[in-house]
Design a protein around this motif. Structure first.
Motif, PDB file in Angstrom:
ATOM      1  N   LEU A 134      16.120  -1.317  10.185  1.00 17.52           N
ATOM      2  CA  LEU A 134      16.034  -2.114  11.396  1.00 17.52           C
ATOM      3  C   LEU A 134      15.338  -1.275  12.452  1.00 17.52           C
ATOM      4  O   LEU A 134      15.748  -0.148  12.721  1.00 17.52           O
ATOM      5  N   SER A 164      14.315  -0.230   3.549  1.00 19.14           N
ATOM      6  CA  SER A 164      14.393  -1.306   4.534  1.00 19.14           C
ATOM      7  C   SER A 164      15.234  -0.827   5.707  1.00 19.14           C
ATOM      8  O   SER A 164      16.365  -0.373   5.523  1.00 19.14           O
ATOM      9  N   THR A 166      15.629 -13.154  11.874  1.00 17.38           N
ATOM     10  CA  THR A 166      16.339 -11.974  11.396  1.00 17.38           C
ATOM     11  C   THR A 166      16.714 -12.207   9.945  1.00 17.38           C
ATOM     12  O   THR A 166      16.796 -13.334   9.484  1.00 17.38           O
ATOM     13  N   THR A 207      13.626  -6.316  10.948  1.00 16.65           N
ATOM     14  CA  THR A 207      13.914  -5.605   9.713  1.00 16.65           C
ATOM     15  C   THR A 207      12.593  -5.390   8.993  1.00 16.65           C
ATOM     16  O   THR A 207      11.875  -6.338   8.696  1.00 16.65           O
ATOM     17  N   ASN A 225      20.454  -7.965   7.852  1.00 18.95           N
ATOM     18  CA  ASN A 225      20.967  -6.762   8.485  1.00 18.95           C
ATOM     19  C   ASN A 225      22.078  -7.163   9.442  1.00 18.95           C
ATOM     20  O   ASN A 225      21.840  -7.865  10.421  1.00 18.95           O
TER      21      ASN A 225
END
Length: 806
Positions: free
Chosen positions: A630, A628, A115, A614, A118
């Protein structure tokens, strides 16, 4: 009545505290931590004896645990300087990490789970430090020292080891307080680059056999290896400036009741968050010329006076607006263990706080264009109650309840400077204002844009795991966990001048258009779509001890992580679906040649549906052309083989080797957004290797301690080499995202002397001995920025070290 002794008073107070702790309270009902009181297995792990692990919340010989596990003992951690997640990736097959800063830290196993950047997103690779599950990835951004050992568990661990551990767990265990005096001191100075590092720990009894304490401290300062050439802001970046401390108390109130208090803190204040720009393409992937504005063409305008930006350098940068990046991690936990004979009850209560403050020079020039960064404050509370014991001769069990809560406040901030208008203007806007530079500057000068989000998550779980051994050499392990989760979030976006006053129109249509293109629409207190959902994690894990030195095992398991309450860049709710993982393992663990050789291997097959990632989408409202977000990738899978082994041909000589072959692919991603160098909008990435997943990883190391005849000294030599094949690191698989194959080599040589109870080592240690240039994250180009290497690895470091243990 006779006055009670100090020991009796301590025990009575402990019993009262335990009664209060085990009673449910509103504060503790918000969450839980994980894992038991860690055994100090350092001596066994480093001496070649049976290695004790706590992978299943109890002390077990690693060769009896039917899980693929990598273990690094505390002595190896200290002598080979394995203090960060990035260091650990060079010792455990299948483990990779991106650590450009705390918020953008990403950890993956077998290429899955990373990840980055985010705060709505939770990790799928769990990190547990001294019994406490760390929910925010930034909580792992610190040096881990004074360790008993580190365990890396591959495959789903959700039935025992907490939420969102569907791909594996990294489990750190600090050395526990001791009732006999022990301590250590390390001092290190850089030979290749100015630096000073210090680490110390000490432990002793306060009341014999009743109360013991342990304290540890670390400090790390190292000059940056990226030179800022701006004469008005002449400093270095990619530096280290951090400290950490831990204090523990262990109270044995009686033979069957103990309490362990653990308080820790860590801070960084570093010029570290840089992203060297490597290429600003002039053509697209098909060879056609790139159209529209670019980073280079914007800075070629007359306003910037013939300025040439730095593109393609690993060692120099040119900027004036960045501030040191600040990270703070603090926490406390209390583990209460009551051994009632037929069963054991354990309570683990914890609180953690995380603070992150970034102010970066986003365009990385000496002009006042854009200083941006995110402010994050996160607090988590956790509580776990666990019951374990045996039912007859053939069954042992663990069961419990888990409560968790986290509240994160994140504010993304952009402050525009006097030169921003000249940089962000279209060609037509720039032409209209070129003769009026004051108006061009006022379009964005001192304008501040902020976006706020407040994700809040709570969860509750019931879990159980049973080992059934109907015959002596066969065990069937089954586990089940049910989790309820509640999530909510709100968001706002606003713009003002830097002093907080309201924006006033410039009165010029071109200047106002420049401002509007950067700021977009504001929105206030948009509430996301809340989530109330349940999920199941399960495990079926048979194992068979063919001989005392050969274990065969298999497992089938499932789990996942919950969805996320999220938004797009206009403030509209854009929730993310839950992620579901199914995993199959088939492996063995063997000891050969009179147990001089330990070898284990396993085949794995992992399938993930609705993989959370992401990623970027085409966005005409964004100044870069992309946003950008998720989201979910419909399907991925990883299959391959992992192996680990060690060979001890003679006393004091240890060779170790490990590796993985990982065929990790997108099985369903036919509607991926194309990278910027493609003319098409939608790309079919089905069948392509997963971002950040090298197909081959090979690790080889050695550690030799041999007495120098007649000198009273012991020679210590060690080394470790990690090799990864080429892999793509850009989230949309851009042609510019490839990291070529590379080796990272660490090594050291020293002498050990022992006087009385004091063991002292003087050594020269090297990290990245051959000065390999590599990155762990790539950002594709946009019409505002070139291709950036967002996770460049540390350069060669050679230091002189003295370590004393007493």
């Amino acid at each position: 009545m006779k006055n009670p002794s100090p020991r009796a008073r301590l025990r009575r107070a402990a019993l009262l505290a335990g009664t209060l702790l085990l009673a449910p309270t509103p504060a503790l009902a918000q969450g839980a931590a994980v894992a038991p009181l860690a055994a100090d297995a350092e001596a066994a792990a480093d001496a070649g004896d049976a290695i004790v692990v706590t992978a299943r919340n109890r002390d077990e010989n690693i060769n009896d645990v039917p899980i693929p596990i990598s273990v690094l003992g505390g002595e190896a951690v200290a002598s080979q300087r394995v203090f960060t997640l990035a260091d650990l990736t060079q010792r455990a097959p299948g483990l990779t990490a991106t650590t450009p800063n705390a918020r953008r830290t990403g950890v993956s196993l077998r290429g899955i789970g990373k990840t980055s950047g985010n705060d709505n997103m939770e990790a799928a690779v769990g990190v547990i430090v001294d019994d406490v599950f760390l929910d925010h990835v930034g909580m792992t951004y610190q040096d881990f020292t004074d360790l008993a050992q580190v365990e890396v568990l591959r495959g789903p661990q959700g039935t025992l080891l907490g939420k969102n551990t569907s791909l594996g767990v990294i489990k750190y265990s600090s050395k526990a307080p001791s009732f006999t005096p022990e301590g250590s001191l390390e001092l290190e100075g850089g030979l290749s680059v100015p630096s000073f590092k210090a680490r110390a720990s000490y432990s002793d009894a306060l009341v014999d056999d009743v109360l013991a304490w342990r304290g540890s401290f670390s400090y790390d300062s190292q000059r940056g290896d990226i030179i800022n050439v701006n004469p008005s802001f002449n400093n270095r970046f990619h530096e280290r400036n951090r400290w950490a401390g831990r204090f523990q108390l262990l109270l044995k109130a009686s033979d069957n009741l103990s309490f362990r208090l653990n308080v820790d803190g860590a801070e960084t204040n570093e010029n570290s968050n840089t992203k060297p720009f490597m290429i600003d393409p002039t053509t697209l992937a098909d060879g056609s010329p790139r159209t529209g504005l670019s980073y280079t063409s914007r800075l070629a305008r007359a306003y910037f006076g013939g300025y040439t930006p730095i593109i393609g350098s690993w060692t120099t940068i040119d900027m004036d607006q960045a501030l040191p990046l600040i990270t703070r991690n603090y926490g406390a936990s209390l583990v209460t263990t009551w051994d009632a004979g037929p069963f054991e009850v354990k309570s683990i209560s914890a609180i953690r706080k995380f603070h992150f403050d970034a102010n970066n020079d986003s365009e990385q020039t000496r002009f006042a264009i854009n200083r941006g960064g995110t402010l994050v404050d996160s607090e988590q509370l956790s509580e776990e109650l666990r019951l374990s014991g045996k039912l007859g001769r053939t069954l042992d069990y663990q069961a419990g309840a888990y409560f968790f809560g986290i509240d994160t406040k994140t504010t993304s901030r952009t402050l525009y400077g006097a030169d921003a208008g000249a940089f962000y203007a279209t060609d037509a806007q720039y032409a209209a204002l070129a003769a009026n530079q004051l108006l061009l500057q006022n379009s964005l000068k001192n304008v501040r844009s902020t976006t706020f989000q407040n994700p809040v998550s709570t969860s509750q779980a019931l879990f159980g795991q049973v080992n059934w051994s109907p015959v002596d050499r066969f065990t069937l392990t089954t586990g089940l966990r049910y989790t309820w989760e509640q999530k909510r979030s709100v968001t706002s976006k606003s713009a003002s001048y830097a002093d907080g006053t309201a924006l006033v129109a410039t009165g010029n249509s071109a200047a106002d258009a420049i401002r509007a293109s950067q700021l977009g629409a504001s929105f206030t207190n948009v509430t996301g779509i809340p989530i109330h959902a349940g999920s199941v994690a399960w495990l079926v894990n048979p194992s068979f001890k063919v001989t005392p030195d050969l274990l065969l095992y298999a497992s089938a398991s499932g789990g996942g992580k919950s969805g996320a309450v999220a938004f797009d860049n206009t403030g509209l709710p854009r929730n993310v679906l839950p992620e579901n993982t199914t995993d199959f393992e088939l492996g063995f663990k063997a000891q050969l040649l009179d147990r001089k050789v330990n070898f284990s291997a396993n085949l794995f097959y992992t399938k993930v549906r609705n993989y959370q990632a992401t990623t970027s989408i085409a966005d005409a409202t964004s100044s870069t052309g992309y946003s950008s977000v998720l989201g979910n990738i419909p399907g991925i899978r990883a299959k391959g083989v992992e192996w680990e082994g060690s060979f001890t041909p003679a006393e004091g000589v240890n060779l170790n080797f490990a590796g993985t072959y990982n065929d990790a692919l997108y099985t369903d991603w036919s509607t991926a957004t194309c990278p910027r160098s493609y003319t098409a909008a939608v790309c079919n990435n089905t069948g392509r290797q997963i971002v950040g997943a090298p197909k081959w990883t090979l690790i080889f190391g050695f550690d030799v301690e041999r007495e120098i005849s007649g000198s009273g000294l012991t020679l210590h030599v060690f080394g470790n080499d990690t090799y990864r094949t080429a892999h793509n690191l850009e989230q949309l698989l851009s042609p510019y995202g490839w990291q070529k194959a590379y080796h990272i080599t660490d090594a050291g040589i020293g002498v050990i002397t022992k006087v009385g109870q004091v063991r002292t080592e003087f050594s020269i240690v090297a990290k990245n001995l051959f000065n390999t240039f590599y990155t762990t994250s790539v950002n594709d180009f946009s019409n505002n920025a070139p291709v950036g290497y967002d996770g460049i690895g540390p350069r060669r470091y050679v230091g002189a070290l003295v370590r004393a243990k007493f």
